[in-house]
Design a protein around this motif. Sequence first.
Motif, short mmCIF file in Angstrom:
data_model
loop_
_atom_site.label_atom_id
_atom_site.label_comp_id
_atom_site.label_asym_id
_atom_site.label_seq_id
_atom_site.Cartn_x
_atom_site.Cartn_y
_atom_site.Cartn_z
N VAL A 185 0.86 -1.19 0.00
CA VAL A 185 0.00 0.00 0.00
C VAL A 185 0.89 1.23 0.00
O VAL A 185 1.98 1.23 0.58
CB VAL A 185 -0.94 0.07 1.23
N ASP A 189 -1.83 6.12 1.77
CA ASP A 189 -3.10 5.44 2.00
C ASP A 189 -3.18 4.78 3.36
O ASP A 189 -4.05 3.94 3.61
CB ASP A 189 -3.35 4.40 0.90
N LYS A 317 -5.90 -8.73 2.10
CA LYS A 317 -5.50 -7.49 1.43
C LYS A 317 -4.42 -7.73 0.37
O LYS A 317 -4.31 -6.97 -0.60
CB LYS A 317 -4.98 -6.50 2.49
N ASP A 320 -5.95 -8.03 -2.90
CA ASP A 320 -6.73 -6.88 -3.34
C ASP A 320 -5.99 -6.22 -4.49
O ASP A 320 -4.77 -6.16 -4.50
CB ASP A 320 -6.85 -5.89 -2.17
N PRO A 322 -5.44 -2.71 -5.99
CA PRO A 322 -5.74 -1.29 -5.77
C PRO A 322 -6.20 -0.59 -7.05
O PRO A 322 -6.99 0.32 -7.01
CB PRO A 322 -4.42 -0.71 -5.26
N GLY A 326 -9.69 -2.10 -4.93
CA GLY A 326 -9.44 -1.52 -3.61
C GLY A 326 -10.60 -1.87 -2.69
O GLY A 326 -11.12 -1.04 -1.96
N GLN A 327 -10.99 -3.16 -2.76
CA GLN A 327 -12.22 -3.59 -2.09
C GLN A 327 -12.00 -3.95 -0.62
O GLN A 327 -12.95 -4.15 0.12
CB GLN A 327 -12.78 -4.81 -2.86
N TYR A 330 -8.23 -2.75 5.25
CA TYR A 330 -7.35 -3.51 6.13
C TYR A 330 -7.18 -2.78 7.45
O TYR A 330 -6.88 -1.58 7.47
CB TYR A 330 -5.99 -3.70 5.45
N SER A 348 -5.87 0.81 6.10
CA SER A 348 -5.71 1.22 4.72
C SER A 348 -7.00 0.82 4.02
O SER A 348 -7.33 -0.36 3.91
CB SER A 348 -4.50 0.52 4.10
N GLY A 350 -8.51 1.28 0.98
CA GLY A 350 -8.82 1.05 -0.43
C GLY A 350 -9.64 2.18 -1.01
O GLY A 350 -9.34 3.35 -0.80
N ARG A 351 -10.72 1.82 -1.71
CA ARG A 351 -11.51 2.86 -2.39
C ARG A 351 -12.23 3.78 -1.42
O ARG A 351 -12.75 4.82 -1.82
CB ARG A 351 -12.52 2.19 -3.31
N GLN A 353 -10.77 5.22 1.17
CA GLN A 353 -9.75 5.92 1.93
C GLN A 353 -10.12 7.38 2.22
O GLN A 353 -10.03 7.85 3.36
CB GLN A 353 -8.40 5.84 1.19
#
Lengths: 503, 503
Positions: A185, A189, A317, A320, A322, A326-327, A330, A348, A350-351, A353
């Motif tokens: 990541v 993020d 994660k 995942d 990104p 970015g589902q 974490y 973190s 993902g979408r 954030q």
Amino acid sequence: MPLCSTDSRENPLYRQLAALYEQAIAAGTLAPGMRMPSVRELCQRHHVSLTTALQVLRHLESEGRVEARERVGYFVRGPGGSALPGAREPEVHEPLARDPQVFAGINERISVFLDKARRAGPVPLDLGSAMPAPSLFDAKALNRLAQGLLREQPDILVYGPSAPTTHPEFQQAMARHALTFGVCVAPADIGATHGNSEAVNLALDAVAEPGDVIAVESPTFFGILQAIEVRGLRALEIPCSPRTGMSLEALELAARNEPRLKGVVVVPHLQMPQGSVMPDAHKERLVALCVEHGLALIEDDIYREFVESPHALRPAKAWDRPGDAGQVIYCASLSKSFAPGLRQGWMSAGRWQARVQMLKFARTRNMQTWSQLLAARSVASPAYERHMRRMRAQLRIQREQSAQAVARYFPAGTRLSLPPGGLSLWLELPAGISSTLLYDQALHSGIRIAPGPMFSNTGRYEHFLRLSCGMPFTAQVEEGYRTLGTLMAGQLAEQPLLPRKAA
Amino acid sequence: MPLCSTDSRENPLYRQLAALYEQAIAAGTLAPGMRMPSVRELCQRHHVSLTTALQVLRHLESEGRVEARERVGYFVRGPGGSALPGAREPEVHEPLARDPQVFAGINERISVFLDKARRAGPVPLDLGSAMPAPSLFDAKALNRLAQGLLREQPDILVYGPSAPTTHPEFQQAMARHALTFGVCVAPADIGATHGNSEAVNLALDAVAEPGDVIAVESPTFFGILQAIEVRGLRALEIPCSPRTGMSLEALELAARNEPRLKGVVVVPHLQMPQGSVMPDAHKERLVALCVEHGLALIEDDIYREFVESPHALRPAKAWDRPGDAGQVIYCASLSKSFAPGLRQGWMSAGRWQARVQMLKFARTRNMQTWSQLLAARSVASPAYERHMRRMRAQLRIQREQSAQAVARYFPAGTRLSLPPGGLSLWLELPAGISSTLLYDQALHSGIRIAPGPMFSNTGRYEHFLRLSCGMPFTAQVEEGYRTLGTLMAGQLAEQPLLPRKAA
């Protein structure tokens, strides 16, 4: 001894070889505590490949016959683990309905338990909380880092964080730390939180609105059920294997049939309270399933480093992507592993954030620079890994001693699978026993426990119990197990007229 | 000089005497910065009672003609305070409707501002945040306490808080601290929080459900509007006097007409951003009004110790009756006063105490023992009061220097009332100026400001501005004021065709 390799699909080579060693253990040829042959020895002895030899040991481990000790090898499990029947797989494979006859809001139930504990005052023996004892931590190393930080930045405690962001040094350190377990990541993020709890709470805030549904493991950590309940969401409990975690079939069924399902909370490593570890293939499938159905995957990963494993486990994660998804949100923390006193978590998202950052700012503003820097320096310090190795070894001993005490003192029919790591045991007691009643009785005897109904709204866990193995197994702890056993025997003796279900 | 005491109802004695001194100040007989006669001197000079003499000085103070300096006396106010027209009283006396034409969610608006700031990176001059500069704190005293605590309790950072309660030493210390300003709460009713923000958020969680209405001051601290918005509540903005705070008439109107009104959030001391201080009689009436209408009074009291006052001010909580009501949820913090780096807040939630504890536990579990003990020892330390006195004196100088710079550089028609304490100034700019545009222009010049629209959803504050006086008034700060003045003059010059409203 070369083995027959016919019929290899039905009964692959590694299984045949594993069966041989299971017999040897059952017969006492290999006694508890004895070292198993190494991977190399198995190869030479049976003329099998390295892969097969490793499969043999892993299979024996997953069956609870042997256990890995890091950098040493595999050992035959002690009687504590084997004298008790193992935990049962769930009987249903679809989402569990709560039983309206037994339903009470989890917060109400927990408040009742907490209130009783508060009124009882400090107890001599706390088997109720899932925290390692302070003596298991490296207090000296942490104190040294803390004193050093105060000397190096003498005015660190009077600096108010001026921008609504996490400290860059913390972001860098956690991003590098995440790399060590296969998660990539961007530092930007990563957000600091007040423990893992705030992270999971922010994730729920970000993905769901009152009335929405969140899938959770059943049974699960009560804190997750509380967080769902206080914000007017509904928890949908998904059956879980005590070995491999959440049933993905049941989750998929829920995803297809529940239009308001917005996310799923999963503890992939040492799921609380069952102690399961989700296999990598499940994690990969879980991420794919969440992407397919547009569900947020809230991954609560506070116990990853407590798993006994020869290699670092990867969280979901790690699967995942990104770029297009970015589902996975974490969530992790240093509270269990290195510094309970800091309450320093991170996430973190993902979408989600940007939304999580906004919600965090609205709610608790920024974190202490002090604890962020201390956490950053902790995970980067060589003392960290050294300490985790020592703590895992110590906890393994405590789990086994606790399991042996269960075998000695608890009523026949008690079921227990020793988890491959962690801080607690999850017990299925004989069906006649009420752990709610046992909670009161134990408290009266100066012992705090975590009764099964704290971990579910379905009413299925009245005769279950979580016991902490976070503290060294002293004579006082042993005496506590004996007392609990006596109390349970008393409960069973007072119900002679009730038909006893088969354990 | 004895004064005429006829017509004493219409024009009481103290007013006549005050008028005399007002004339003397206006004429320059008493120059800015000069010490006023003391209470005793006034008594002797004019043959009036102590009470009357004190009334004279208080009245001159409330009119902004003189100011109190603790333990020294009253002084004639400098030109910064008097050269500018004062802030205007609100024109309406009923709850304010948001203007749908200008409405955008506060979080959206704030996220836009924050995002611009983030993209601009660290700015040379931050006049946007309401924090005292680190140099205003007693970093040495705090660091000494911190080092001492780490030596005294070397494993404090590895102790996880085991029970869901606030540390007893913190509860005791805060209860004793509260006594010093007239508030009596039991130690057990004090809960530690992550700054004042979490306290206010928990209070909102405890008293209202999505769709409910919360009354707030208008304008108000954007964090309060954010907290209301993120949980699906609706903010009802109540007009506020820049001198005495929330209009209780308008609040009462709201209480009678708004069935979903559940609570009211008030910053009684140095209301943010206007800087008003609610008179004791208003506080008492406010509590009674909340009791009568069953409203929760959420009292956000983080600036109390920043008021220049010869005696400790009492918050509204001092008029709460724990026995039959407990209607006030008191929220405070050490973040502004002593230790920004700890983020240590606290609250006492009256009748909602148990619910708040449950919600806190579900959300962020316990606080660090470390920061609780450090905060407890801070408020009990003699360094604390010494530091607050020094900081108040320093901030007074900075406020006055800032106000003088406003008078020098800002366009004619700018209005400002110097608040009797605190960290910031609230300015009404000439009507043609957009502070949203000014925000962008200032950022481009390396200056961060807090534009009016951050503090309300009504759309009334586009030509208002909050400026921080938290940092020492250096040549760089002065240059910043000059730049802001030039930018505003530019805005006005570019609108020659727009009809200019009277300032």
